[in-house]
Design an enzyme around this catalytic site. Structure first.
Site: not given
Ligand code: C5P
Length: 232
Positions: A32, A59, A61, A64-66, A119, A181, A211
């Protein structure tokens, strides 16, 4: 695509990333690339990791406008990544435009995954700052359902939500789950964690692990342990 372990390469330079990836002599893990590495090194890092033979989840994310998201997705699609994402909060028209932009002239495209509620946002903050009322789990399920209706391939969610997402959106709708984890490992800043074995049992399709692998004394062994628990 089957179940897989995706390593979050949260590094701030190409040098550190390659030093890390060089340690994997036998395997080519799915990696990623997030905002930190992408903004540090630009699209060249995506091409370089792809040339080394890794699958890539980009990644970034988008939200914004389409029209802007559609055009940005068209550019990302040319980078030949395997998976990318956007915020479901951008609404269905934005997700539909993203899919259109991502689809290459030959009809192929990377998998497109939606982020529901981050999250890091708790229910109280969501009510107070976003004025999105209701229970967090209902909001997450609603966003997942909007993403499925828009034609997306899945969502990023907590492993704890994976079962409910599959029940609502279908078994083939993918769940990509961070917050993993080892039973005997450090939790760090993640709040609701699961082991790779638990994530497998609960039906996650991909686990995103940072990590526990990148900071391990032996990252290859940590990766193999994840694969053994989650995929085998
Ligand atoms: O190091 P760790 O295993 O916590 O890394 C998890 C990765 O998944 C990080 O790249 C983090 O940004 C990402 N992520 C997350 N929680 C989300 C969405 C993405 O931890 N809800």
């Amino acid at each position: 695509m089957g179940k897989d372990v995706i390593i979050a390469c949260d590094f701030d330079s190409a040098e550190k990333t390659f030093a890390f990836l060089d340690r994997f002599t036998g395997r080519k893990p799915f990696v990623k690339i997030g905002m930190e590495l992408y903004y540090a090194e630009g699209p060249a890092i995506v091409r370089a990791i792809k040339e080394r033979g890794h699958k890539i989840f980009l990644d970034l994310k988008l939200h914004d406008i389409p029209n802007t998201v559609k055009k940005a997705m068209a550019v990302l699609s040319r980078l030949d990544v395997d998976m990318t994402n956007l915020h479901a909060g951008g609404t269905r028209p934005m997700m539909e435009a993203a899919l259109e932009g991502l689809t290459r002239p030959d009809g192929t495209r990377p998998l497109l995954i939606a982020v529901t509620q981050l999250t890091s946002t708790d229910e109280e903050t969501m009510h107070r700052d976003l004025l999105v009322t209701g229970k967090m789990e209902d909001v997450v399920m609603h966003y997942a359902s909007c993403a499925a209706t828009a034609g997306l391939d899945g969502v990023v969610c907590s492993p704890r939500e994976a079962e409910a997402v599959h029940a609502r959106c279908g078994r083939t709708f993918l769940t990509v789950t961070p917050g993993v984890r080892f039973a005997d490992g450090d939790v760090g800043d993640q709040k609701r964690v699961m082991t790779p074995a638990e994530a497998k049992r609960i039906g996650s399709d991909y686990i995103v692990v940072g990590r526990p692998i990148t900071a391990a004394a032996d990252p290859c062994a940590a990766y193999e342990r994840c694969v053994a628990e989650f995929c085998d």
